[in-house]
Design a protein around this motif. Structure first.
Motif, PDB file in Angstrom:
ATOM      1  N   ALA A 100     130.903 131.429 -24.301  1.00 52.15           N
ATOM      2  CA  ALA A 100     129.858 130.566 -24.862  1.00 52.15           C
ATOM      3  C   ALA A 100     128.839 130.257 -23.773  1.00 52.15           C
ATOM      4  O   ALA A 100     129.127 130.360 -22.577  1.00 52.15           O
ATOM      5  N   LYS A 101     127.645 129.896 -24.172  1.00 49.51           N
ATOM      6  CA  LYS A 101     126.593 129.536 -23.225  1.00 49.51           C
ATOM      7  C   LYS A 101     126.114 128.121 -23.514  1.00 49.51           C
ATOM      8  O   LYS A 101     125.927 127.743 -24.671  1.00 49.51           O
ATOM      9  N   TYR A 102     125.930 127.349 -22.451  1.00 48.27           N
ATOM     10  CA  TYR A 102     125.363 126.013 -22.575  1.00 48.27           C
ATOM     11  C   TYR A 102     124.052 126.007 -21.816  1.00 48.27           C
ATOM     12  O   TYR A 102     124.030 126.085 -20.594  1.00 48.27           O
ATOM     13  N   LYS A 103     122.959 125.973 -22.564  1.00 46.82           N
ATOM     14  CA  LYS A 103     121.612 126.048 -21.970  1.00 46.82           C
ATOM     15  C   LYS A 103     121.508 127.257 -21.041  1.00 46.82           C
ATOM     16  O   LYS A 103     120.949 127.191 -19.949  1.00 46.82           O
ATOM     17  N   GLY A 104     122.089 128.369 -21.492  1.00 48.43           N
ATOM     18  CA  GLY A 104     122.020 129.618 -20.749  1.00 48.43           C
ATOM     19  C   GLY A 104     123.096 129.798 -19.697  1.00 48.43           C
ATOM     20  O   GLY A 104     123.248 130.887 -19.136  1.00 48.43           O
ATOM     21  N   GLU A 105     123.894 128.758 -19.420  1.00 47.78           N
ATOM     22  CA  GLU A 105     124.933 128.829 -18.395  1.00 47.78           C
ATOM     23  C   GLU A 105     126.258 129.243 -19.027  1.00 47.78           C
ATOM     24  O   GLU A 105     126.719 128.610 -19.979  1.00 47.78           O
ATOM     25  N   PRO A 106     126.908 130.315 -18.501  1.00 46.25           N
ATOM     26  CA  PRO A 106     128.174 130.777 -19.091  1.00 46.25           C
ATOM     27  C   PRO A 106     129.273 129.731 -18.974  1.00 46.25           C
ATOM     28  O   PRO A 106     129.409 129.068 -17.948  1.00 46.25           O
ATOM     29  N   CYS A 107     130.045 129.600 -20.041  1.00 48.23           N
ATOM     30  CA  CYS A 107     131.189 128.687 -20.040  1.00 48.23           C
ATOM     31  C   CYS A 107     132.455 129.464 -19.696  1.00 48.23           C
ATOM     32  O   CYS A 107     133.421 129.511 -20.460  1.00 48.23           O
ATOM     33  N   ALA A 108     132.419 130.099 -18.536  1.00 44.91           N
ATOM     34  CA  ALA A 108     133.562 130.855 -18.016  1.00 44.91           C
ATOM     35  C   ALA A 108     133.542 130.710 -16.507  1.00 44.91           C
ATOM     36  O   ALA A 108     132.480 130.756 -15.887  1.00 44.91           O
ATOM     37  N   ALA A 109     134.730 130.538 -15.911  1.00 44.74           N
ATOM     38  CA  ALA A 109     134.769 130.363 -14.458  1.00 44.74           C
ATOM     39  C   ALA A 109     136.159 130.655 -13.919  1.00 44.74           C
ATOM     40  O   ALA A 109     137.167 130.517 -14.614  1.00 44.74           O
ATOM     41  N   TRP A 110     136.175 131.061 -12.658  1.00 40.77           N
ATOM     42  CA  TRP A 110     137.420 131.162 -11.904  1.00 40.77           C
ATOM     43  C   TRP A 110     137.746 129.774 -11.390  1.00 40.77           C
ATOM     44  O   TRP A 110     136.921 129.120 -10.748  1.00 40.77           O
ATOM     45  N   LEU A 111     138.964 129.291 -11.663  1.00 39.58           N
ATOM     46  CA  LEU A 111     139.333 127.917 -11.338  1.00 39.58           C
ATOM     47  C   LEU A 111     140.353 127.806 -10.204  1.00 39.58           C
ATOM     48  O   LEU A 111     140.584 126.705  -9.709  1.00 39.58           O
ATOM     49  N   GLY A 112     140.949 128.927  -9.823  1.00 40.14           N
ATOM     50  CA  GLY A 112     141.939 128.872  -8.753  1.00 40.14           C
ATOM     51  C   GLY A 112     142.978 129.963  -8.919  1.00 40.14           C
ATOM     52  O   GLY A 112     142.889 130.800  -9.826  1.00 40.14           O
ATOM     53  N   PRO A 113     143.993 129.984  -8.043  1.00 39.05           N
ATOM     54  CA  PRO A 113     145.008 131.041  -8.086  1.00 39.05           C
ATOM     55  C   PRO A 113     146.032 130.870  -9.202  1.00 39.05           C
ATOM     56  O   PRO A 113     146.051 129.859  -9.896  1.00 39.05           O
ATOM     57  N   ASP A 114     146.843 131.864  -9.358  1.00 37.89           N
ATOM     58  CA  ASP A 114     147.982 131.966 -10.292  1.00 37.89           C
ATOM     59  C   ASP A 114     147.821 131.182 -11.596  1.00 37.89           C
ATOM     60  O   ASP A 114     147.086 131.582 -12.480  1.00 37.89           O
ATOM     61  N   GLY A 115     148.485 130.012 -11.745  1.00 41.09           N
ATOM     62  CA  GLY A 115     148.512 129.322 -13.032  1.00 41.09           C
ATOM     63  C   GLY A 115     147.387 128.343 -13.276  1.00 41.09           C
ATOM     64  O   GLY A 115     147.415 127.611 -14.279  1.00 41.09           O
ATOM     65  N   ALA A 116     146.375 128.297 -12.415  1.00 40.11           N
ATOM     66  CA  ALA A 116     145.320 127.286 -12.534  1.00 40.11           C
ATOM     67  C   ALA A 116     144.603 127.340 -13.882  1.00 40.11           C
ATOM     68  O   ALA A 116     144.361 126.301 -14.515  1.00 40.11           O
ATOM     69  N   GLY A 117     144.245 128.535 -14.334  1.00 40.00           N
ATOM     70  CA  GLY A 117     143.508 128.664 -15.592  1.00 40.00           C
ATOM     71  C   GLY A 117     144.311 128.198 -16.783  1.00 40.00           C
ATOM     72  O   GLY A 117     143.804 127.466 -17.640  1.00 40.00           O
ATOM     73  N   HIS A 118     145.569 128.606 -16.847  1.00 41.58           N
ATOM     74  CA  HIS A 118     146.402 128.201 -17.978  1.00 41.58           C
ATOM     75  C   HIS A 118     146.756 126.715 -17.911  1.00 41.58           C
ATOM     76  O   HIS A 118     146.920 126.076 -18.961  1.00 41.58           O
ATOM     77  N   PHE A 119     146.860 126.147 -16.705  1.00 41.96           N
ATOM     78  CA  PHE A 119     147.112 124.710 -16.619  1.00 41.96           C
ATOM     79  C   PHE A 119     145.918 123.928 -17.161  1.00 41.96           C
ATOM     80  O   PHE A 119     146.090 122.974 -17.929  1.00 41.96           O
ATOM     81  N   GLU A 141     149.217 118.990  -6.069  1.00 37.66           N
ATOM     82  CA  GLU A 141     150.619 119.417  -6.074  1.00 37.66           C
ATOM     83  C   GLU A 141     150.760 120.911  -5.841  1.00 37.66           C
ATOM     84  O   GLU A 141     151.658 121.362  -5.111  1.00 37.66           O
ATOM     85  N   PHE A 142     149.891 121.707  -6.462  1.00 43.22           N
ATOM     86  CA  PHE A 142     150.034 123.162  -6.410  1.00 43.22           C
ATOM     87  C   PHE A 142     149.029 123.840  -5.480  1.00 43.22           C
ATOM     88  O   PHE A 142     149.001 125.069  -5.394  1.00 43.22           O
ATOM     89  N   GLY A 143     148.207 123.041  -4.799  1.00 41.88           N
ATOM     90  CA  GLY A 143     147.256 123.609  -3.847  1.00 41.88           C
ATOM     91  C   GLY A 143     146.170 124.444  -4.478  1.00 41.88           C
ATOM     92  O   GLY A 143     145.713 125.440  -3.898  1.00 41.88           O
ATOM     93  N   TRP A 144     145.717 124.054  -5.664  1.00 43.53           N
ATOM     94  CA  TRP A 144     144.736 124.855  -6.390  1.00 43.53           C
ATOM     95  C   TRP A 144     143.276 124.533  -6.039  1.00 43.53           C
ATOM     96  O   TRP A 144     142.411 125.362  -6.223  1.00 43.53           O
ATOM     97  N   ASN A 145     143.017 123.299  -5.622  1.00 42.74           N
ATOM     98  CA  ASN A 145     141.632 122.878  -5.373  1.00 42.74           C
ATOM     99  C   ASN A 145     140.774 123.085  -6.616  1.00 42.74           C
ATOM    100  O   ASN A 145     139.702 123.710  -6.574  1.00 42.74           O
ATOM    101  N   LEU A 146     141.234 122.563  -7.734  1.00 40.63           N
ATOM    102  CA  LEU A 146     140.518 122.735  -8.996  1.00 40.63           C
ATOM    103  C   LEU A 146     139.110 122.148  -8.917  1.00 40.63           C
ATOM    104  O   LEU A 146     138.927 121.009  -8.485  1.00 40.63           O
ATOM    105  N   PRO A 147     138.098 122.896  -9.350  1.00 40.57           N
ATOM    106  CA  PRO A 147     136.710 122.415  -9.296  1.00 40.57           C
ATOM    107  C   PRO A 147     136.378 121.569 -10.527  1.00 40.57           C
ATOM    108  O   PRO A 147     135.957 122.087 -11.558  1.00 40.57           O
ATOM    109  N   MET A 148     136.559 120.267 -10.422  1.00 40.32           N
ATOM    110  CA  MET A 148     136.408 119.384 -11.582  1.00 40.32           C
ATOM    111  C   MET A 148     135.014 119.465 -12.232  1.00 40.32           C
ATOM    112  O   MET A 148     134.917 119.510 -13.466  1.00 40.32           O
TER     113      MET A 148
END
Length: 474
Positions: free
Chosen positions: A163-182, A349-356
């Protein structure tokens, strides 16, 4: 033959729609389904997109059809079927190829799979996808966990289909291993709370104000034009407006009051508890769904205790509607604050450094909980460096100061009227406890010391102390 940019296994509803989305955005895709006839039917019904779809009859054929390093999306049932599919793919893929699980996986499974593939030459992406079948077809919110190198290989495809919000993709890399599914799990936990609170407000309008669905629909439609603007408010208005073709009655009135769930809400509560982060509105919403499933018991209890005579909520209707709007807004803020707090705890806890801020931005379109105030959340986290409870962000302090009195009045009036509002009342209790400088846990510590000699801290001295209970201790 021109190689495909990406592959996909599993042509169910979500897989088919995602494949069509990829093809429509100009990317060639190889597809495989265990039932070959389903693959044939999918391609035959692809219309003008057929030329960008490569149907494959085997996993070997699928692997051969994709440009190396080969990314392959798995869209099968979560759990054992994913492990079986990974095992089958390992024989066909080569070094640097990428297996992508795009289902609703438990992030612990994602971490395990990522670890198991280390050293094999293959890599793994756990990809949260939100937006349902409509989102999969036309643009979901996509949350990726894995190595940055694997994200770079698939970034063009995933940002194109998101999806796009004002042209910006709503997809991103959030961190290693389980970060995306968490992050997807917590998204769903917030979604549970949001939906439950909307249902509770609907219940007050229906039972407390005796409003019919057609009367309630424009209320939600109006709220969608203001501070509550969101996908869930929008569809609530549409649901209330719809009639059943067979009976002519409002559809909502002929739907059994027994809600289903697929586990992600429960997972979000479990993880919050494991991390020691209170997420009470989410917990209440999950519990409410579970209780709704006890239909036979609820009917028996109603018979045993008598039908509840709901007290109609009196007062000026316009003022009540304004209170209901602000109460829902305050509850929503509390639920989001809890969800983001859980993600911050997991990030540490998991060392992901999630980009809030990024998480808030990629939820602004495509996903189920998309709403206008995610912009405000992104801005708040941008200023705080992604740290701290949202309730302490200046913008949210201002909003909650305006909204929480309404939440308090609505919860109180609902309780007096006998109308259950578990998520709204939990949100209020969380807010009240969070903002109370001196609570009542001193009593709990005294009790713990009395029966278990656990000790306590004093307000006037450092160290651990015991009370003067003496021989009375149990």
């Amino acid at each position: 033959m021109e190689k495909a940019e990406i592959g996909l296994i599993g042509l169910g509803t979500m897989g088919s729609n995602l494949a069509l989305n990829i093809a429509e955005k100009g990317h060639r895709i190889a597809v495989f389904n265990r039932t070959a006839s389903k693959t044939d039917a999918f391609v035959e019904n692809a219309g003008a997109l057929k030329g960008r779809i490569v149907p494959c009859k085997s996993l070997a054929e699928l692997a051969d059809a994709i440009r190396p390093p080969r990314p392959v999306i798995i869209m099968v049932l979560a759990g054992k079927p994913v492990d079986e599919q990974i095992a089958a793919l390992r024989d066909e893929l080569s070094a640097n190829d990428i297996i992508i699980d795009a289902g609703n996986a438990n992030f612990h499974d994602t971490v395990r799979r990522f670890t198991e593939l280390q050293g094999s030459g293959l890599t793994f992406i756990g990809m949260g996808v939100s937006g349902g079948e409509e989102g999969a077809r036309h643009g979901p919110s996509i949350m990726v966990g894995g190595t940055q190198e694997s994200w770079t290989r698939v970034e063009d495809v995933l940002t194109a289909i998101s999806a796009k919000y004002k042209g910006e993709p709503c997809a991103a890399w959030l961190g290693p291993d389980g970060a995306g599914h968490f992050v997807k799990t917590i998204h769903n936990g917030i979604e549970y709370a949001d939906m439950q609170m909307i249902a509770e407000i609907y219940g007050i309008l229906r039972d407390g104000l005796a409003m019919a669905p057609k009367e309630i629909a424009p209320v939600f439609a109006g709220w969608n034009e203001g501070r509550l603007n969101s996908y869930l408010i929008e569809i609530t208005a549409k649901v209330l407006e719809a009639d059943d073709a067979e009976t002519g009655k409002p559809v909502v009135d002929i739907i059994l009051d027994r809600a289903g769930q697929k586990g992600t809400g429960k997972w979000s509560v479990i993880e919050a508890q494991q991390l020691g982060i209170p997420a009470t509105a989410i917990e209440a919403a999950v519990a409410a769904r579970v209780l709704s499933s006890f239909k036979a018991e609820r009917l028996a209890a109603e018979k045993a205790y008598g039908t509840l005579e709901v007290e109609r909520i009196s007062g000026a209707k316009d003022a009540l509607l304004k209170d209901l709007e602000l109460a829902l807004f305050a509850g929503k803020i509390a639920a989001y604050a809890q969800g983001f707090a859980v993600m911050e705890g997991a990030s540490k806890e998991f060392g992901w450094n999630l980009p809030m801020p990024t998480i808030a931005r990629i939820w602004r379109a495509g996903c189920i909980i998309r709403s206008q105030f995610l912009d405000t959340i992104a801005e708040a986290f941008g200023k705080s460096g992604g740290k701290g409870n949202l309730l302490m962000a200046p913008a949210f302090i201002t909003m909650m100061k305006e909204a929480h009195p309404s939440l308090r009045r609505i919860v109180a009036r609902a309780a007096e009227a006998g109308l259950p509002v578990p998520a709204l009342s939990s949100a209020l209790a969380y807010f009240d406890a969070y903002r109370q400088g001196r609570g009542t846990s001193n009593m709990i510590q005294a009790q713990r010391d009395f029966f278990g000699a656990h000790g306590f801290e004093r307000i006037d001295a450092e160290g651990a102390f015991h009370g003067p209970w003496g021989m009375e201790q149990g």
